[in-house]
Design an enzyme around this catalytic site. Structure first.
Site, PDB file in Angstrom:
ATOM      1  CB  SER A 118      -0.895   0.026   1.247  1.00 36.34           C
ATOM      2  OG  SER A 118      -1.536   1.277   1.404  1.00 36.34           O
ATOM      3  CE1 TYR A 129      -3.923  -2.166   5.012  1.00 42.64           C
ATOM      4  CE2 TYR A 129      -3.154   0.057   4.530  1.00 42.64           C
ATOM      5  CZ  TYR A 129      -3.645  -1.165   4.095  1.00 42.64           C
ATOM      6  OH  TYR A 129      -3.843  -1.376   2.759  1.00 42.64           O
TER       7      TYR A 129
END
Length: 263
Positions: free
Chosen positions: A144, A157
């Site tokens: 990401s 995350y």
């Protein structure tokens, strides 16, 4: 238009919905065949049926070693071999540092890091010389833009996706040194306005980081020199390239598809 994947045989984790499903669709549209691996059995079966004869489904809990072994064996049987694995399955839980819980951190790391590491392990075992597929191939790990920037509210995350990028580098080095014939690369997508991206925007408002969902999304766009959010097609096309022979000498890289947000 994606790269030519004629003859490609690929397992896509988290392939029942969202980016995983769009990736599976792109593989089939480009001439390949795919096994969708997902913990959501109904959605996975429905997605496989919709894709037609070039697709099938296997139940896969990416955090479980035995589930991976079964899924890889099923993929090899269904596809008549295996030339690619896309480690797409992942979760996102937004929390402020002030409220971080060990339970949420462990859940994120278990799916995003352990799940990817086990995926690399079992892909190597199948695709290296002497494995059940044994002809080499390509692994694409989905990280990401959060691995490259400091965006608030997603500490665990972000850490997990940074770890995915490091796993890729080490795996590429091992594969090369040990002669596995397997390329491993990372894709770092920007924010995509699908269900997962929309939930993040809602979470940003709920955490008090932005006054509204629209302002949260606007902040991401403002940080993106290309001036828009990513699309699932943007990401799926990049994954298809890394699975294809067009990228035969691309190995151990991080492909950021984020409109320069993370530069």
């Amino acid at each position: 238009m994606t790269s030519d994947l004629t003859g490609a045989r690929v397992l896509v984790t988290g392939g029942a919905k969202g980016l995983g499903l769009r990736t599976a669709q792109a593989i089939v549209a480009s001439g390949g065949s795919v096994v969708i691996g997902d913990i959501d059995e109904q959605a996975g079966a429905d997605a496989s049926t919709a894709l037609g004869a070039a697709a099938s489904f296997v139940t896969l809990d990416v955090t479980d070693d035995a589930s991976w072994a079964t899924a890889i064996d099923t993929a090899v049987d269904n596809l008549g071999g295996l030339s690619g694995v896309v480690n797409n399955a992942g979760i996102e839980i937004a929390e402020l540092f002030f409220d971080l819980t060990a339970e949420a951190i462990r859940k994120i790391l278990d799916v995003n890091v352990v799940g990817t590491a086990l995926g690399i392990k079992h892909a190597f075992r199948a695709m290296r010389p002497g494995g059940r597929a044994g002809a080499g191939g390509a692994i694409v790990n989905i990280a990401s833009v959060a691995a490259t920037i400091g965006f608030p509210g997603i500490a665990a995350y972000s850490a997990s996706k940074s770890a995915v990028d490091r796993l890729t580098k080490v795996a590429a080095a091992e594969s090369g040194r040990l002669g596995y014939g397997v390329r491993i690369n990372t894709v770092c997508p920007g924010l995509v306005p699908n269900a997962m991206g929309a939930k993040l925007a809602v979470d940003m408002e709920a955490l008090g980081l932005f006054p509204s969902v629209d302002e949260a999304v606007g902040a991401v766009v403002a940080l993106t020199p290309s001036g828009r959010l990513a699309t699932e097609d943007d990401i799926a096309n990049g994954v298809a390239f890394l699975l294809s022979e067009d990228s035969a000498f691309v190995n151990g890289v991080t492909l950021s598809i984020d409109g320069a947000m993370g530069m």
